[in-house]
Scaffold this active site. Structure first.
Site, PDB file in Angstrom:
ATOM      1  N   GLU A 435      37.232  44.410  37.018  1.00 58.62           N
ATOM      2  CA  GLU A 435      37.384  43.963  38.374  1.00 58.62           C
ATOM      3  C   GLU A 435      35.922  43.772  38.690  1.00 58.62           C
ATOM      4  O   GLU A 435      35.152  44.235  39.880  1.00 58.62           O
ATOM      5  CB  GLU A 435      37.674  45.030  39.027  1.00 58.62           C
ATOM      6  CG  GLU A 435      39.296  45.289  38.761  1.00 58.62           C
ATOM      7  CD  GLU A 435      40.013  46.368  39.385  1.00 58.62           C
ATOM      8  OE1 GLU A 435      40.997  46.309  39.808  1.00 58.62           O
ATOM      9  OE2 GLU A 435      39.332  47.457  39.768  1.00 58.62           O
ATOM     10  N   GLU A 507      46.309  47.672  32.856  1.00 58.29           N
ATOM     11  CA  GLU A 507      46.668  48.857  33.395  1.00 58.29           C
ATOM     12  C   GLU A 507      48.174  48.381  33.894  1.00 58.29           C
ATOM     13  O   GLU A 507      48.365  47.234  34.208  1.00 58.29           O
ATOM     14  CB  GLU A 507      45.746  48.790  35.071  1.00 58.29           C
ATOM     15  CG  GLU A 507      44.472  49.198  34.568  1.00 58.29           C
ATOM     16  CD  GLU A 507      43.617  49.080  35.692  1.00 58.29           C
ATOM     17  OE1 GLU A 507      43.929  49.100  36.771  1.00 58.29           O
ATOM     18  OE2 GLU A 507      42.247  49.058  35.536  1.00 58.29           O
TER      19      GLU A 507
END
Length: 1006
Positions: A435, A507
């Protein structure tokens, strides 16, 4: 304190550090196994300062009087020892967005450690190693500056040979809470500071092996391999013998390195995998030193858009794991790590993503030894770039990494990750971080990774966030990675002919609170699509801080906002499969069975033919497990046995015949339990690996009721009623009920002189929002589901006789709505009360389809506390919802009501049981029995849903004075929408029309 401003200087990321190298522990080359490590862990002197200006200049000197300093253990995080305060933030930076600057009010920790150096050590090279310091640190030896370093989760090594003296020496360290690197370490976690990993001195020969890289190069069919060793020396090459030992310790071959290179050739090597973590041993010897490195022979490659490991299209059944402990924080011992790995193996997990930084260097040794596939992730996250005043994921995700200063910073972090851990066979992919968006810095760093290590794949999810008009080059990434993609989104990826890379769900299934609930749907897709290599649940453990116990001994855990910090993200960190103390949550139990090693389905029930599907990649079932089966008729064992010698090859299926006996009729299930037949390091013979259940025959569940010797009750024939404008009194020989015509339910029920209701019965459409309801709950509240009212429009009462038995029929037409909201439900209800007090409830419902799907619908009973136990036939023994029931199976179960509750740190809906045909709520006098011909759900709790919904912490909960029993037509599923996709429609209570039929009966105990 006057310091060179390295902590904000992108041109001086490290000062005085040695070049990166592989992690290893050298030993003296002698008959005795003597390490060259001098561990400096232990009690250090420590003082906390609010900023660098307060730090005493003299603290670095050997003569400094440190009596004003406190004692602190190293390694540790200073927030765990009463300094500073804890802060949990997910996305937002805890300081202004002003790269490369951090606040001048930058907390610091000054550390002092005295240590002794021998004459023999002085004559050699000595290197000071820090394996983890957050966020940056300055180092002095005997008052002289050694260097500076950052990158919290990587090793920094300093050559201190020229600064040591024989005898006592003084090590002084100043750690700063924030630095330039903090902009690149914006991971979703509690933010902690200090020397949190091991500190030690390596005493080395004056000429020694500095680094080495071991590679295995398997041929096409894995029948032969080359094992090569590239060696780098400190200054010049020295004689080096390399010896290769078999997995059983037998010396296979010894060779001398030439020009820093040696090669071994093996025929029919034993291969390493997570299922069979076979390790060879390589020993590198010089005249003075010996280095031992475990070697796993394996290869990872992509063919036809499919990831193959040792020529097998493996499946990754993984978790994201942080270094986290409620007491020790980032500081994790081997014992703590082994606890995690043991629990993972017990629950069929085979893969770990080191989110979002390299774990302690020895952690990979454990993964090599015990068998885990690892995505080794660099210490990179810049998530806060999306949260600036004008920021957004679609516009500014890459703002930091697209800046020129990031080129060297991102490359440095990749190199520190890859070079340190390159010799571990468990690592199958390098991840560039998490991220942080995308930019030139990642492209250049990714090219370096591919050029340095051609034996592994490259991964980075952030490549999906391309912002700022950057023309992206993703050629250095081997896989497409995304997080929380819906199954529909995955399908769209594979439908696009341009998307040719294998897919990794780095994820998925956010395990926050009561959840996750959509694991099965994902794994149905994973097993059906070879290009989808697998997925990693977010995340392994709840992050929380232990803050003591209550008066009655309950542990107290704190999360974001409990420390008065800003910014914070509340309990978003409490999102693990296990609780902070590693108590197993039902989410992990659910995951265990979703990823069980075998799946079974019926082929021909009459002949006992069952299809056995081996979901293992390298193991024949006969070498791992056997089946224990039970035929369950009406909840009881009818037949049982075992099936051994299951000769089913990996990744294949086979029809077997189970010689079970079937009853003539009635509700019958076949329960299959997969039992381990071999001892392994963490699990032993007899360990249950998973379950399957196959329905063999349909039928009704016929409950066994307690013998009732109340002859008067058995002869009861009287049934009278008295009706007023507001209520109906119903009177039988052994009961008195009061029905409220205004609310449409019973105000009181007394039977056999036992009070059944201590408060009026209610219609119920609300639940205490789960963490995975964090989005939909706003729509539910906007629709008024949490404050609904009842309006009865019509009531009719009629008494009738059926086969000589009197019955009273109460029919009503009513609606459920909220203030300033239209009708939520229109209900036509019939209550039929017989002369023995049994009540049949028939509800026909019409749902307003212009409103959100319902949390639930049913009846809520407030019963006396003496009702403290339940028996039920339904999905158990764990909590079960429409989409979270794979760990459970249909059967007859019994439990104390207090044991049904799952004690989530943030209270919420929990412990419902679905698929029920029978429920008995027990006390010592008269039991409530609930039956139905169709599945219903129930929840029996010591807490009201209001209490669970209002309290922030479980230790704040106050038990209800009643036993609260919810009887539901349906409860919506759980999902994983706390960070994942919306709950799938098939798990939503979204029917436009429904019928709910249950019977309430009572049995008097002898």
């Amino acid at each position: 304190m006057n310091l060179p401003n390295y902590y904000e200087d992108p041109k001086n990321l490290h000062v005085g550090t040695m070049p990166n190298r592989a992690y290893y522990v050298p030993y003296y080359n002698s008959s005795e196994k003597i390490s060259r490590v001098q561990l400096l862990n232990g009690t250090w002197k420590f003082k906390y300062y609010n900023n660098r200006f307060e730090v005493e200049e003299e603290f670095i000197n050997p003569s400094f009087d440190s009596r004003s300093f406190d004692d602190i253990p190293v390694p540790s995080c200073w927030q765990n020892h009463g300094y500073d305060k804890h802060q949990y933030t997910n996305v937002n930076f805890p300081f202004p967005y002003d790269i490369p600057y951090v606040p001048e009010q930058n907390p610091c920790g000054a550390y002092i450690r005295k240590f002794h150096i021998s004459k023999e050590q002085i004559e050699q090279k000595n290197y000071l190693n820090f394996e983890g310091v957050d966020s940056c640190f300055y180092v002095w030896i005997n008052g002289k500056f050694v260097g500076f370093s950052q990158v919290s989760h990587s090793t920094s090594e300093f050559d201190i040979s020229d600064l040591l003296v024989e005898g006592e020496n003084t090590l002084a360290v100043l750690v700063m809470k924030w630095c330039l690197g903090s902009y690149y370490e914006d991971q979703d976690k509690f933010r902690m500071s200090g020397i949190f990993r091991d500190v030690y001195i390596l005493t080395r020969s004056n000429e020694h092996i500095r680094d080495f890289f071991i590679k295995t190069n398997l041929n096409e069919d894995c029948s032969k391999t080359d094992i090569t060793v590239d060696i780098e020396y400190l200054n010049q090459e020295i004689p080096t013998k390399c010896s290769l030992y078999s997995p059983t310790g037998e010396l296979l071959e010894s060779k001398s390195a030439s020009e820093g290179y040696v090669e071994f050739n093996l025929n029919n090597p034993e291969l390493w995998s997570a299922e069979k973590p076979t390790l060879y041993t390589m020993v590198l010897e010089t005249d003075d030193e010996r280095i031992t490195q475990k070697v796993g022979v394996r290869k990872t490659e992509i063919k036809d858009s499919i990831i193959y490991f040792n020529n097998v299209a493996i499946k990754l059944k993984g978790v994201n794991r942080h270094d986290s402990d409620p007491v020790t924080g980032y500081t994790i011992s081997r014992e703590q790590a082994l606890k995690d790995l043991s629990l993972m193996k017990e629950h069929n997990i085979n893969a770990i993503r080191t989110s979002h930084y390299p774990n302690a260097p020895w952690f990979l040794e454990l993964c090599d030894e015990y068998g885990f596939y690892v995505i080794g992730e660099a210490d990179v996250e810049c998530h806060g770039a999306v949260a600036t005043f004008n920021g957004s994921p679609s516009e500014t995700f890459g703002d930091i990494v697209m800046r020129d200063i990031s080129d060297e910073i991102i490359l440095d972090r990749q190199q520190r990750n890859v070079i340190r851990d390159k010799n571990h066979p468990s690592i199958i992919m390098w991840s560039l971080g998490n991220e942080a968006g995308w930019g030139r810095s990642f492209e250049e760093a990714g090219r370096w990774v591919k050029s340095y290590d051609n034996t592994r794949l490259t991964h980075y999810e952030g490549s999906v966030h391309i912002t700022g008009g950057h023309e992206a080059d993703l050629s250095m990434l081997d896989v497409y990675s995304n997080m929380y993609t819906s199954v529909e989104g995955i399908n769209k990826y594979f439908e696009n002919e341009k998307d040719i890379k294998p897919f990794v769900l780095c994820e998925f299934c956010h395990a926050m609170g009561n959840g996750p609930g959509d694991l099965e749907d994902y794994f149905e897709k994973i097993y059906s699509e070879d290009r989808l290599v697998g997925a990693f649940v977010w995340e392994w453990c709840d992050h929380a801080i232990y803050v003591g116990v209550t008066a009655d001994g309950k542990k107290k855990y704190a999360y974001g906002g409990d420390f008065g910090e800003f910014p914070h993200d509340g309990n978003f960190c409490v999102d693990g499969l296990v609780f902070p103390d590693r108590t197993v949550g039902t989410g992990l139990i659910e995951y265990k069975n979703v990823i069980r090693p075998v799946r079974a389905s019926a082929v021909n029930i009459e002949k006992g033919e069952i299809l056995i599907d081996n979901k293992l990649d390298f193991t024949n079932l006969k070498d791992y497990l056997y089946i224990s089966y039970q035929v369950m008729h009406n909840g009881e064992v009818y037949d049982e046995g075992e099936i051994r010698d299951l000769d089913v090859a990996p990744k294949s299926s086979k029809v077997i015949k189970i010689p079970y006996k079937l009853p003539e009729s009635g509700l019958t299930y076949l329960n299959l339990r997969y039992i381990q037949n071999v001892d392994l390091p963490f699990t032993k013979v007899g360990h249950e690996l998973g379950i399957d259940q196959i329905q063999l025959q349909e039928g009704l569940y016929i409950p066994k009721v307690y013998k009732n010797d109340d002859k008067e009750a058995s002869k009861a024939v009287s049934l009278e009623y008295i009706e007023t404008d507001t209520n109906i009194k119903i009177i039988g020989d052994n009961f008195k009920y009061l029905f409220n015509k205004i609310t449409g339910t019973f105000d009181s029920m007394v039977i056999n002189q036992s009070n059944i209701l201590e408060k009026p019965m209610e219609f119920n459409i609300w639940r205490a929002p789960t963490d995975n309801d964090r989005n939909i709950k706003h729509e539910w509240r906007r629709a008024g589901y949490d404050r609904h009212t009842v309006r009865v429009y019509e009531t009719s009462t009629k008494q009738k006789n059926e086969e000589g038995a009197k019955k009273l029929v109460i029919k009503q037409r009513l609606a459920i709505a909220a203030i300033q909201r239209e009708r939520i439900l229109d209900l036509d209800i019939a209550w039929v009360i017989d002369s023995k007090g049994a009540v049949d409830v028939s509800i026909h419902g019409l749902r307003n389809t212009n409103m959100p799907f319902l949390p639930r619908f049913g009846l809520r009973l407030f019963m006396p506390k003496s009702y403290s136990k339940v028996d039920y036939f339904g999905y158990g023994p764990y909590n079960s919802y429409l989409d979270k029931r794979r760990a459970s199976y249909k059967g007859l179960f019994s439990s104390k009501i207090e044991d049904l509750h799952e004690d989530h740190i943030k209270p919420q809906e929990n412990s419902s049981r679905c698929g029920c045909l029978f429920l008995r709520v027990e006390n010592k006098d008269t039991n409530l029995i609930v039956t139905s011909h169709k599945d219903f759900s129930f929840n029996a709790s010591e807490y009201t849903q209001e209490e669970l919904g209002e309290k922030r912490h479980n230790y704040e909960l106050v038990k209800s004075p009643h036993t609260v029993v919810c009887l539901d037509y349906k409860m919506s599923g759980i999902g994983s929408n706390s960070c994942g996709p919306a709950l799938l429609p098939k798990y939503q209570f979204n029917e436009a029309e429904f019928d709910f039929n249950i019977r309430l009966d009572f049995e008097k105990l002898v």
